[in-house]
Design a protein around this motif. Structure first.
Motif, short mmCIF file in Angstrom:
data_model
loop_
_atom_site.label_atom_id
_atom_site.label_comp_id
_atom_site.label_asym_id
_atom_site.label_seq_id
_atom_site.Cartn_x
_atom_site.Cartn_y
_atom_site.Cartn_z
N VAL A 1 0.83 -1.21 0.00
CA VAL A 1 0.00 0.00 0.00
C VAL A 1 0.86 1.26 0.00
CG1 VAL A 1 -1.64 1.35 1.37
CG2 VAL A 1 -2.01 -1.09 1.06
N LEU A 2 1.92 1.26 0.78
CA LEU A 2 2.82 2.42 0.83
C LEU A 2 3.50 2.64 -0.51
CD1 LEU A 2 4.48 1.84 4.33
CD2 LEU A 2 2.68 3.47 3.75
N GLN A 3 3.84 1.57 -1.21
CA GLN A 3 4.45 1.72 -2.54
C GLN A 3 3.44 2.23 -3.56
OE1 GLN A 3 7.26 -1.44 -3.85
NE2 GLN A 3 6.77 -2.39 -1.90
N THR B 1 2.41 9.87 -6.18
CA THR B 1 2.95 11.15 -5.71
C THR B 1 3.65 11.86 -6.86
OG1 THR B 1 5.04 10.15 -5.01
CG2 THR B 1 3.24 10.19 -3.39
N ASP B 2 4.20 13.03 -6.60
CA ASP B 2 4.91 13.79 -7.64
C ASP B 2 6.40 13.50 -7.63
OD1 ASP B 2 5.42 14.93 -5.24
OD2 ASP B 2 5.02 17.00 -5.85
N ALA B 3 6.77 12.31 -7.20
CA ALA B 3 8.19 11.92 -7.19
C ALA B 3 8.71 11.80 -8.63
CB ALA B 3 8.34 10.59 -6.46
N GLN C 1 11.65 8.37 -12.74
CA GLN C 1 12.57 7.25 -12.64
C GLN C 1 12.34 6.45 -11.35
OE1 GLN C 1 13.49 10.37 -13.19
NE2 GLN C 1 14.49 10.45 -15.20
N GLU C 2 12.09 7.17 -10.25
CA GLU C 2 11.86 6.49 -8.99
C GLU C 2 10.54 5.73 -9.00
OE1 GLU C 2 12.19 9.17 -5.76
OE2 GLU C 2 14.33 9.56 -6.06
N ARG C 3 9.53 6.31 -9.65
CA ARG C 3 8.23 5.62 -9.71
C ARG C 3 8.30 4.37 -10.58
NH1 ARG C 3 3.79 10.02 -11.07
NH2 ARG C 3 5.52 11.14 -12.03
N PHE D 1 14.41 0.42 -1.86
CA PHE D 1 13.70 0.92 -3.01
C PHE D 1 12.84 2.11 -2.59
CE2 PHE D 1 11.66 -2.47 -0.83
CZ PHE D 1 10.39 -2.00 -0.57
N PRO D 2 12.54 3.03 -3.49
CA PRO D 2 11.75 4.21 -3.14
C PRO D 2 10.35 3.83 -2.64
CG PRO D 2 12.78 4.48 -5.29
CD PRO D 2 12.95 3.04 -4.90
#
Length: 370
Positions: free
Chosen positions: A62-64, A70-72, A75-77, A129-130
């Motif tokens: 759920v956190l991932q 989000t507006d991350a 590349q991280e998404r 991992f992000p």
């Protein structure tokens, strides 16, 4: 009918050392209850299993998912999504496993029956991992440490159950293939009493019996064993076919996203090794089921060929008819199909198809991002 070994409270796993680690992982997840557990103990065992997977698996996913929206940086998404798909498949496997654990246990315990035990040395030989968090984990060393430990634990438990579940299917298929090889050895001995170190699936017939009666008895036992193996294989595929199909289908997209993540960004050596190792694990995950399904098909052909080694001239009419019927029964290849909404054959052709499809989708995504 189950033997005493399969119905007793304890099963010896000395012949299956690979099962010990899998069962350890299942017990950590509270997914392998004891068969003699009473109703009250079973309730608390299941409750602990629910709490365990909610905290370490579902909450982490759920956190991932929240982080993806989000507006991350993109590349991280993408890096998060490449792991997220695998974890979603694990959740499906988890729920499937918890709801069918009794049937899965019966499949595993059947391997302790006398019929599946090697009767000679020749048979035995075959044998981080992000992610989004609702707090600023950089605000203190304590919060940062707790977050890192939690992520490592979540990924470790996630990967452990994923590996154990896939290994269980692979081990069951491998043991079916090994027992088909045993059957091949046994068939080559039928009707040849003078061969040294005669291998029998059951205890040798009385030496005072007529040779033809003994040959009929041995052939009949081989036929019964073949029916048991085909039935056991069918039970495995019926039980795990849905999750294997889902795994193969999702692997196309998981491999595609992981390959895109590998090619889209510049990576340090550590990141590159991590992504490449993850990619190799994904490929191996698909390879295991396809490889053993392919081996079962190949060994079934050898079982059919082994019927030609039976001492046909010395048989009576009844035994000859029995052999001919058995040859007709073993003539079609024994293929393994995983089925959910559609059938997928577990073979090396399917493995190649999955790899090719993931590469095709990767080419499409690359053309869209360029």
């Amino acid at each position: 009918m189950q033997s005493e070994g399969s119905t007793s409270s304890k099963v010896s796993w000395k012949r299956f050392p690979s099962f010990r680690m899998m069962l350890l992982v299942f017990r950590i997840f509270y997914a392998w209850p004891k068969r003699e557990m009473d109703v009250k103990a079973g309730f608390w065992y299941r409750l602990k299993g629910i709490l365990f997977r909610v905290f370490f698996i579902y909450l982490n996913v759920v956190l991932q998912v929240v982080f993806v929206f989000t507006d991350a940086p993109i590349q991280e998404r993408i890096a998060t999504v490449s792991v997220l798909f695998t974890e979603i498949v694990v959740i499906w496997k988890l729920e499937f496993f918890y709801h069918n654990v009794k049937k899965i246990q019966e499949l595993v315990y059947r391997l302790d029956e006398e019929m599946y035990r090697p009767q000679s040395d020749a048979e035995a030989e075959i044998l981080v991992f992000p992610c989004w968090f609702p707090y600023d984990f950089n605000s203190s060393l304590w919060l940062y440490s707790v977050t890192i430990v939690y992520q490592y634990l979540a990924i470790t438990f996630n990967a452990s159950f994923n590996i154990a579940c896939d290994s269980l299917v692979g081990n069951l298929l491998a043991l079916v293939d090994a027992n088909l090889q045993r059957l091949e050895i046994q068939l080559k001995k039928v009707g040849h009493p003078n061969i040294e170190d005669k291998i029998l699936i059951v205890k040798p017939a009385d030496c005072n019996k007529n040779l033809r009666e003994a040959t009929n008895h041995e052939l009949l036992k081989c036929i019964i064993f073949h029916q048991e193996l085909t039935g056991y294989l069918s039970d495995i595929l019926n039980m795990f076919g849905a999750i294997v199909t889902l795994q193969l289908f999702c692997s196309v997209f998981i491999l595609c996203i992981t390959e895109l993540h590998l090619l889209a960004n510049e990576h340090s050596l550590d990141d590159l090794l991590r992504v490449v190792m993850y990619l190799c694990c994904l490929v191996m995950q698909v390879f295991i089921s396809c490889h053993y399904g392919n081996e079962i098909t190949y060994t079934s052909k050898r079982v059919h060929q082994a019927t030609a080694f039976v001492n046909y001239p010395d048989m009576d009419i009844k035994t000859r008819k029995l052999l001919i019927l058995f040859q007709q029964r073993t003539a079609p290849d024994l293929k393994c199909y995983a089925e959910l909404l559609f059938k997928i054959e577990l073979s090396m052709d399917t493995f190649v198809m999955v790899i090719k499809s993931s590469y095709s989708y990767l080419a499409v995504l690359q053309s869209m991002t360029d």
